[in-house]
Design a protein around this motif. Structure first.
Motif, PDB file in Angstrom:
ATOM      1  N   ALA A  38     -63.153  55.640 -41.152  1.00  0.00           N
ATOM      2  CA  ALA A  38     -63.461  57.061 -41.305  1.00  0.00           C
ATOM      3  C   ALA A  38     -62.988  57.581 -42.665  1.00  0.00           C
ATOM      4  O   ALA A  38     -63.702  58.334 -43.344  1.00  0.00           O
ATOM      5  CB  ALA A  38     -62.816  57.862 -40.180  1.00  0.00           C
ATOM      6  N   LYS A  83     -67.593  61.742 -35.984  1.00  0.00           N
ATOM      7  CA  LYS A  83     -67.688  60.311 -36.295  1.00  0.00           C
ATOM      8  C   LYS A  83     -69.029  59.908 -36.901  1.00  0.00           C
ATOM      9  O   LYS A  83     -69.124  58.862 -37.559  1.00  0.00           O
ATOM     10  CB  LYS A  83     -67.420  59.491 -35.036  1.00  0.00           C
ATOM     11  CG  LYS A  83     -68.451  59.677 -33.941  1.00  0.00           C
ATOM     12  CD  LYS A  83     -68.021  59.058 -32.604  1.00  0.00           C
ATOM     13  CE  LYS A  83     -67.972  57.564 -32.650  1.00  0.00           C
ATOM     14  NZ  LYS A  83     -67.673  56.980 -31.321  1.00  0.00           N
ATOM     15  N   HIS A 114     -66.640  56.288 -36.651  1.00  0.00           N
ATOM     16  CA  HIS A 114     -65.333  56.240 -35.980  1.00  0.00           C
ATOM     17  C   HIS A 114     -64.690  57.623 -35.945  1.00  0.00           C
ATOM     18  O   HIS A 114     -64.884  58.445 -36.847  1.00  0.00           O
ATOM     19  CB  HIS A 114     -64.393  55.262 -36.691  1.00  0.00           C
ATOM     20  CG  HIS A 114     -64.780  53.827 -36.520  1.00  0.00           C
ATOM     21  ND1 HIS A 114     -64.430  53.096 -35.408  1.00  0.00           N
ATOM     22  CD2 HIS A 114     -65.503  52.995 -37.320  1.00  0.00           C
ATOM     23  CE1 HIS A 114     -64.908  51.864 -35.521  1.00  0.00           C
ATOM     24  NE2 HIS A 114     -65.563  51.776 -36.677  1.00  0.00           N
ATOM     25  N   ASP A 115     -63.901  57.843 -34.897  1.00  0.00           N
ATOM     26  CA  ASP A 115     -63.154  59.078 -34.708  1.00  0.00           C
ATOM     27  C   ASP A 115     -61.665  58.751 -34.780  1.00  0.00           C
ATOM     28  O   ASP A 115     -61.223  57.733 -34.227  1.00  0.00           O
ATOM     29  CB  ASP A 115     -63.502  59.687 -33.349  1.00  0.00           C
ATOM     30  CG  ASP A 115     -62.933  61.079 -33.153  1.00  0.00           C
ATOM     31  OD1 ASP A 115     -61.689  61.200 -33.038  1.00  0.00           O
ATOM     32  OD2 ASP A 115     -63.714  62.038 -33.110  1.00  0.00           O
ATOM     33  N   TYR A 116     -60.900  59.619 -35.430  1.00  0.00           N
ATOM     34  CA  TYR A 116     -59.462  59.348 -35.565  1.00  0.00           C
ATOM     35  C   TYR A 116     -58.750  59.321 -34.210  1.00  0.00           C
ATOM     36  O   TYR A 116     -57.718  58.653 -34.060  1.00  0.00           O
ATOM     37  CB  TYR A 116     -58.818  60.396 -36.469  1.00  0.00           C
ATOM     38  CG  TYR A 116     -59.205  60.251 -37.925  1.00  0.00           C
ATOM     39  CD1 TYR A 116     -58.785  59.159 -38.671  1.00  0.00           C
ATOM     40  CD2 TYR A 116     -59.995  61.208 -38.550  1.00  0.00           C
ATOM     41  CE1 TYR A 116     -59.130  59.014 -40.008  1.00  0.00           C
ATOM     42  CE2 TYR A 116     -60.346  61.077 -39.888  1.00  0.00           C
ATOM     43  CZ  TYR A 116     -59.923  59.979 -40.614  1.00  0.00           C
ATOM     44  OH  TYR A 116     -60.282  59.846 -41.932  1.00  0.00           O
ATOM     45  N   GLY A 176     -63.634  62.550 -38.165  1.00  0.00           N
ATOM     46  CA  GLY A 176     -64.064  61.165 -38.244  1.00  0.00           C
ATOM     47  C   GLY A 176     -65.209  60.992 -39.207  1.00  0.00           C
ATOM     48  O   GLY A 176     -65.609  61.911 -39.922  1.00  0.00           O
TER      49      GLY A 176
END
Length: 387
Positions: free
Chosen positions: A80, A278, A67-69, A63
């Protein structure tokens, strides 16, 4: 529109070219030439003596930009990916942390949709959930399990976007998993493992050809009672043909170890990865109490483990050059050419050659990104070179 980049040092597979130019048309490299004479009708861009290099290939990124995938949303994927694109990662393989079967299916479907509109995204990378719990580190324990053939075959048969999958090979069912994934054209890597030499030999024979975040979440030479044993690290070094990746942020591994990997595995078998979480390329506040940011790295709040890096691809190259003393051309190749080949996109990515995608980064003499071209277009926010 024909674009011509002139007055720079151009890194080609044959080495550096000076007094040459790169011609770009319709998102592709039209030609890399030894002449810097302006082409009639071209939009000529003077890079002022800086380095013209291939865009970086981010093959392990969880990320960025807050944000994180694993969030599984268009906004998370776009934010991201853009965060890393601004730092030269013109190719990204979003990485999933260990998560549920249902979420893997959902993220794979989203990734397929994203690939239609965001060409920087070239496929999905899954890490876990088939991990050795003793070596899981920051991977969340509630999702860890042994490989379930019905489960992983269903995932792989339901999508074409998975390009890489990492697990602990020594757990029950691990070798069968490797045979299946590798036979389906998926780069299969060892990770979060305590495998020793015989385990690594079996894993390599079963299709595990890559070692994720080398040295991290795996043992080196160690002792049990009065006897000494090789660890995963030494076993991978001894396995010809097994590539590795290093988190070259200067924190996960010291410069001496980065030099050692470069010396023993070489440019052709070493990839630079961020393993970014993230909070990479993110200026906001951390709201997750499980993590802390300390000394420019993300840690679990209890200080039991590093949780992932805050690095971007340009920082990796800079670390290799400025701290490990690696020649710039080799550091760039480990961030572009080698990962492109290892993950299977070398036909279009990784080097500046005729017919390949015009993914290009301009680096100044201090190894700072000054401009990024994605498919021949300047990425908004990176045009500090262009006036």
């Amino acid at each position: 529109m024909l674009t011509q980049l002139i007055n720079g040092r151009i890194l080609t597979p044959q080495g550096w070219i000076t007094d040459g130019s790169v011609l770009i048309s319709n998102g592709k490299i039209l030609e890399v030439t030894n002449s810097d004479l302006a082409v009639i009708g071209a939009n000529v861009i003077d890079v002022k003596g800086m380095n013209i290099i291939p865009g970086f290939v981010g093959m392990h990124i969880h990320g960025g930009g807050g944000h994180d995938y694993t969030e599984c949303s268009f906004d998370a994927f776009n934010a991201a990916t853009k965060a890393h694109l601004l730092h030269g990662a013109t190719t990204v393989f979003p990485t999933l942390t260990s998560t549920s079967f249902d979420n893997i299916i959902k993220v794979a479907g989203l990734c397929e949709e994203m690939m239609k509109t965001n060409k920087v995204i070239q496929g999905l990378h899954i890490e876990g959930p088939y991990l050795n719990p003793k070596m899981a580190g920051s991977q969340w324990g509630e999702f860890l399990t042994e490989p379930n053939k019905d489960e992983y075959t269903q995932i792989i048969e339901s999508t074409s976007c998975i390009r890489r999958w990492d697990i602990s090979p020594e757990i029950s069912g691990g070798y069968d998993f490797g045979r299946y994934t590798s036979s389906n054209g998926i780069l299969t890597a060892i990770t979060h493992t305590e495998a020793e030499y015989e385990d690594i030999k079996k894993a390599f024979a079963a299709g595990f050809t890559h070692a994720a975040h080398f040295y991290n979440a795996m043992p080196g030479f160690h002792k049990r009672r009065e006897y000494k044993y090789e660890g995963t690290v030494e076993s991978v070094y001894l396995t010809d043909g097994m590539s590795v990746e290093v988190i070259a942020d200067g924190i996960h591994l010291p410069a001496t170890i980065l030099k050692l990997v470069y010396k023993l595995k070489g440019v052709e078998q070493t990839c630079l990865v961020t393993d970014a979480v993230k909070y990479a390329a993110f200026d906001g506040e951390i709201e997750d109490s499980r993590y802390i940011i300390e000394n420019d790295v993300c840690k679990l709040a209890d200080h039991s483990s590093l949780a992932g890096s805050l690095a971007t691809m340009d920082k990796l190259v800079k670390t290799m050059v400025n701290k490990a003393g690696i020649p710039l051309e080799d550091a760039v190749r480990m961030a572009s050419e080698t990962p492109a080949r290892v993950i299977g996109v070398e036909n279009t990515k990784g080097t500046l050659q005729k017919g390949k995608d015009a993914d290009i980064v301009i680096l100044d003499k201090d190894v700072n990104v000054r401009c990024v071209f994605s498919y021949g277009k300047i990425v908004e926010g990176t045009n500090t070179l262009i006036h």
